[in-house]
Motif scaffolding. Structure first.
Motif, PDB file in Angstrom:
ATOM      1  N   LYS A 119      13.011  61.163  23.662  1.00  0.00           N
ATOM      2  CA  LYS A 119      13.133  59.821  23.094  1.00  0.00           C
ATOM      3  C   LYS A 119      14.003  59.824  21.838  1.00  0.00           C
ATOM      4  N   ASP A 135      14.734  58.595  29.569  1.00  0.00           N
ATOM      5  CA  ASP A 135      13.620  58.329  28.653  1.00  0.00           C
ATOM      6  C   ASP A 135      13.820  57.120  27.751  1.00  0.00           C
ATOM      7  N   ASN A 136      15.052  56.629  27.663  1.00  0.00           N
ATOM      8  CA  ASN A 136      15.363  55.563  26.709  1.00  0.00           C
ATOM      9  C   ASN A 136      16.121  54.433  27.386  1.00  0.00           C
ATOM     10  N   CYS A 145      11.336  54.804  25.724  1.00  0.00           N
ATOM     11  CA  CYS A 145      11.564  54.457  24.325  1.00  0.00           C
ATOM     12  C   CYS A 145      12.539  53.282  24.353  1.00  0.00           C
TER      13      CYS A 145
END
Length: 318
Positions: free
Chosen positions: A2, A119-120, A174
């Motif tokens: 993140k 993840d983001n 995230c």
């Protein structure tokens, strides 16, 4: 990893990141790699990839009527993110828009990203299409970025649109959102803009990336106002070096961003665009140094796939 974890692991050191455009339809991904390769020596922990919604074109039919056609000029955001993570082993961050998506489209898009190990994400409302004056959401879509953030945050809690789904798995995105040091062009005031930014954070956003600016004091004032309103997430400044005289008119018109008088006069006096490019680089270097001295967590450059200017700036400050 993140973005917030990258910042935490940096232990106060300012990180370098940048943003790219997907290539025009019909071009291959090598043009993307050509814009990334020269910047990898500065160890970017993440690279943003913009998303461009469909545009409308109209074709006149033999009967005189107009046929509306949807055109996607820059497809490939998801594939590019997967390719970047595979080739460079850095986090790729796709932008997700309200415009052009239904809520179900968004959920399916997020599921694909989760499967790819991304993840983001950056959640944005998006601009109006060129054929429209004001932004119009999809019939089953989101009107505001805060609503989009809420949907992503719900998926992180294993809350899907279909309430009948069983044994669902939570995602763990995230979430980044946009901030405007000189306020969003449609916001009636800076205070109202901060109010809606705060709502995005309340709905689950984890960090803020700002629109470009050319006067650092405006960024510092923006950060101060955010902190005074209880916004505590990391705020990442977005930077773009001026490269042509044409941008003196284009940037204020399209982005509603002010240019300092001294920068304007330097550009006006430049003999050609090569001189403008050097002025833009030197200005951005000074901006960057001041932002680093102030303890900014990340400097995020809008490269738009052109690495030369950004490399010269990064070489001077990182």
């Amino acid at each position: 990893m993140k973005v917030t974890e990258h910042i935490k692991n940096a232990n106060g050191k300012t990180l370098f990141s940048f943003e790219i455009l997907p290539p025009l339809k019909g071009q291959n991904i090598q043009s993307i790699f050509d814009g990334i390769d020269p910047l990898m020596e500065f160890n970017p922990p993440f690279i943003d990839v913009t998303y461009h919604r469909e545009e409308y074109e109209y074709k006149e039919l033999p009967n005189g009527l107009l046929q509306k056609k949807i055109v996607k000029k820059r497809p490939g955001t998801v594939g590019i993110c997967a390719a970047i993570q595979n080739k460079y082993q850095v986090d790729a961050i796709p932008h997700i828009l309200c415009g052009g998506f239904t809520k179900e489209d968004t959920e399916n898009f997020l599921i694909d990203l989760d499967f790819l190990g991304i993840d983001n994400v950056v959640a944005l409302r998006g601009d109006a299409v060129k054929s429209e004056i004001y932004f119009k959401p999809e019939k089953e879509g989101h009107r505001y970025a805060s609503e989009l953030v809420e949907q992503i945050a719900n998926l992180n809690k294993s809350v899907y649109l279909d309430e009948d789904l069983k044994n669902t798995t939570a995602t763990d995105f995230c979430i980044g959102v946009a901030g405007y040091p000189e306020k969003h062009m449609e916001a009636p005031s800076m205070d109202s803009d901060i109010h809606f930014l705060k709502q995005k954070i309340k709905n689950g956003a984890d960090y803020i990336i700002t629109q470009m600016f050319f006067d650092n004091q405006k960024f510092f004032d923006f950060v101060s106002k955010c902190r005074a309103e209880g916004i505590t997430v990391p705020i990442i400044p977005g930077l773009k070096p001026i490269a042509t005289k044409k941008q003196l008119n284009l940037i204020p018109h399209r982005f509603k961003v002010d240019l300092p008088d001294c920068l304007i006069m330097e550009v006006v006096k430049a003999k050609d665009d090569e001189g403008v490019k050097q002025i833009g680089i030197e200005w951005s270097i000074e901006q960057s140094k001041q932002l680093i001295a102030a303890g900014t967590p990340v400097l995020h450059y809008y490269s738009m796939g052109k690495a030369e200017n950004i490399k010269r700036i990064a070489s001077a400050v990182f």
